[in-house]
Design a protein around this motif. Structure first.
Motif, short mmCIF file in Angstrom:
data_model
loop_
_atom_site.label_atom_id
_atom_site.label_comp_id
_atom_site.label_asym_id
_atom_site.label_seq_id
_atom_site.Cartn_x
_atom_site.Cartn_y
_atom_site.Cartn_z
N ASP A 1 0.92 -1.05 0.06
CA ASP A 1 0.10 0.13 -0.15
C ASP A 1 1.39 1.06 -0.01
OD1 ASP A 1 -1.09 2.51 1.04
OD2 ASP A 1 -3.18 0.90 1.43
N SER A 2 0.86 2.05 -1.37
CA SER A 2 1.61 3.27 -1.26
C SER A 2 1.64 4.11 0.26
CB SER A 2 1.64 3.63 -2.69
OG SER A 2 0.64 4.35 -2.45
N ASP A 3 0.49 4.16 0.45
CA ASP A 3 0.21 5.30 1.14
C ASP A 3 1.26 3.97 2.88
OD1 ASP A 3 -0.79 6.86 0.60
OD2 ASP A 3 -2.89 5.89 1.44
N GLU B 1 0.25 19.33 1.23
CA GLU B 1 -0.06 18.53 0.13
C GLU B 1 0.85 18.49 -0.94
OE1 GLU B 1 -3.18 16.75 -2.69
OE2 GLU B 1 -3.72 19.05 -2.00
N ALA B 2 1.68 19.83 -1.08
CA ALA B 2 2.33 19.77 -1.87
C ALA B 2 3.77 18.72 -1.76
CB ALA B 2 2.53 21.10 -2.95
N GLU B 3 3.94 18.65 -0.21
CA GLU B 3 5.06 18.12 -0.31
C GLU B 3 4.88 16.56 0.29
OE1 GLU B 3 8.50 17.11 0.99
OE2 GLU B 3 8.04 18.47 0.35
N PHE B 4 3.77 16.41 0.30
CA PHE B 4 3.16 14.79 0.83
C PHE B 4 2.98 14.56 -0.76
CE2 PHE B 4 -0.30 12.14 -0.45
CZ PHE B 4 0.38 11.13 0.24
N ARG B 5 2.62 15.48 -1.77
CA ARG B 5 2.48 13.93 -3.22
C ARG B 5 4.14 14.11 -3.57
NH1 ARG B 5 -2.00 12.87 -3.07
NH2 ARG B 5 -3.48 13.89 -2.98
N THR C 1 5.30 10.70 -4.59
CA THR C 1 5.86 10.58 -6.43
C THR C 1 7.45 9.61 -6.54
OG1 THR C 1 5.10 11.94 -7.08
CG2 THR C 1 6.78 11.04 -8.61
N ARG C 2 8.36 10.07 -5.15
CA ARG C 2 9.50 9.39 -4.76
C ARG C 2 9.23 7.65 -4.56
NH1 ARG C 2 10.50 14.47 -2.35
NH2 ARG C 2 9.71 13.50 -0.25
N VAL C 3 8.27 7.86 -3.50
CA VAL C 3 8.09 6.20 -3.41
C VAL C 3 7.14 5.01 -4.54
CG1 VAL C 3 6.43 4.99 -1.34
CG2 VAL C 3 7.38 6.89 -0.57
N ILE C 4 6.41 5.91 -4.81
CA ILE C 4 5.61 4.96 -5.39
C ILE C 4 7.28 4.87 -7.08
CG2 ILE C 4 3.98 5.54 -7.75
CD1 ILE C 4 2.05 6.62 -5.80
N GLU D 1 2.56 9.61 -15.71
CA GLU D 1 3.76 8.56 -16.10
C GLU D 1 4.64 7.38 -16.07
OE1 GLU D 1 3.34 9.76 -19.34
OE2 GLU D 1 1.60 10.68 -18.83
N LEU D 2 5.06 7.81 -14.46
CA LEU D 2 6.08 6.73 -13.86
C LEU D 2 5.37 5.74 -13.34
CD1 LEU D 2 7.76 8.96 -10.51
CD2 LEU D 2 8.30 7.62 -12.87
N ILE D 3 3.82 5.39 -13.19
CA ILE D 3 3.03 3.68 -13.27
C ILE D 3 2.97 4.08 -15.03
CG2 ILE D 3 0.56 3.44 -13.10
CD1 ILE D 3 0.80 5.48 -10.31
N LYS D 4 2.53 4.43 -15.97
CA LYS D 4 2.23 4.14 -17.23
C LYS D 4 3.15 3.27 -17.56
CE LYS D 4 -1.53 7.41 -18.61
NZ LYS D 4 -1.95 8.37 -19.92
N ALA D 5 5.07 3.95 -17.66
CA ALA D 5 6.05 3.68 -18.16
C ALA D 5 6.69 2.49 -17.02
CB ALA D 5 7.16 4.76 -17.87
#
Length: 187
Positions: A42-44, A64-68, A72-75, A100-104
């Motif tokens: 679970d990414s969370d 929220e910006a820092e959370f996002r 991204t780094r974790v995913i 984009e990371l997920i799609k790639a």
């Protein structure tokens, strides 16, 4: 046989579940990972482990910006782990860089649910930072309106409904098999 065929078609790429909070990504994801013999993340939970604090606290202290950015780094890291099923937070796929990371690097599955089902599920828990508003119903509706067109970019779409989660997991297996083998529609 179905499991082995799907694992072969995945070729090590992770399955990434996307969708709104309450859609069932974690619950269905655990069942699906177990059925397929994949590691479940679970990414969370991974974000909380990396940050050393709960998501609610990250939102409250860092925004929220820092959370996002952390998400991204974790995913990105999780996508490099083969034979994994990743359940993402509701906003992960909305972020263009993360999407984009997920799609790639993975195969994305949108678990789509209607408003009433989502609201009944998210109302049972008080740990949804984005719903801590004066009108959570309106907030959820606005999030659905904003996010559903973006979730529709996922490789596969499955409709979640009020059925046992094993049924939804079986639907995902069938849809992924059809998508990856080129024998069926996306949905």
């Amino acid at each position: 046989m179905e499991r082995e065929a799907l694992i072969s078609l995945l070729a090590g790429r992770p399955i990434v579940l996307v969708g709104m909070m309450g859609a069932g990504k974690t619950t269905v994801g655990r069942k699906l990972a177990s059925r397929l013999g994949l590691a479940f993340v679970d990414s969370d939970d991974a974000i909380e482990a990396a940050a050393g604090m709960k998501i609610e606290d990250i939102f409250a202290t860092r925004g929220e910006a820092e959370f996002r950015a952390g998400e991204t780094r974790v995913i990105s890291r999780l996508l490099r782990e083969p034979d994994t099923l990743i359940a993402t937070g509701g906003g992960a796929f909305i972020n263009p860089e993360t999407r984009e990371l997920i799609k790639a690097g993975g195969i994305s599955v949108w678990i789509k649910a209607d408003f009433e089902l989502l609201f009944s599920r998210v109302s049972r828990r008080s740990n949804r930072p984005l719903l801590k508003t004066a009108d959570p119903r309106a907030t959820l509706k606005a999030l659905i309106d904003q996010r559903y067109p973006i979730y529709a970019e996922a490789d596969v779409t499955i409709v979640s409904r009020d059925v046992p989660q094993d049924v939804v997991a079986a639907d995902i297996i069938a849809a992924l098999s059809a998508h990856l083998s080129g024998t069926g529609p996306q949905t």
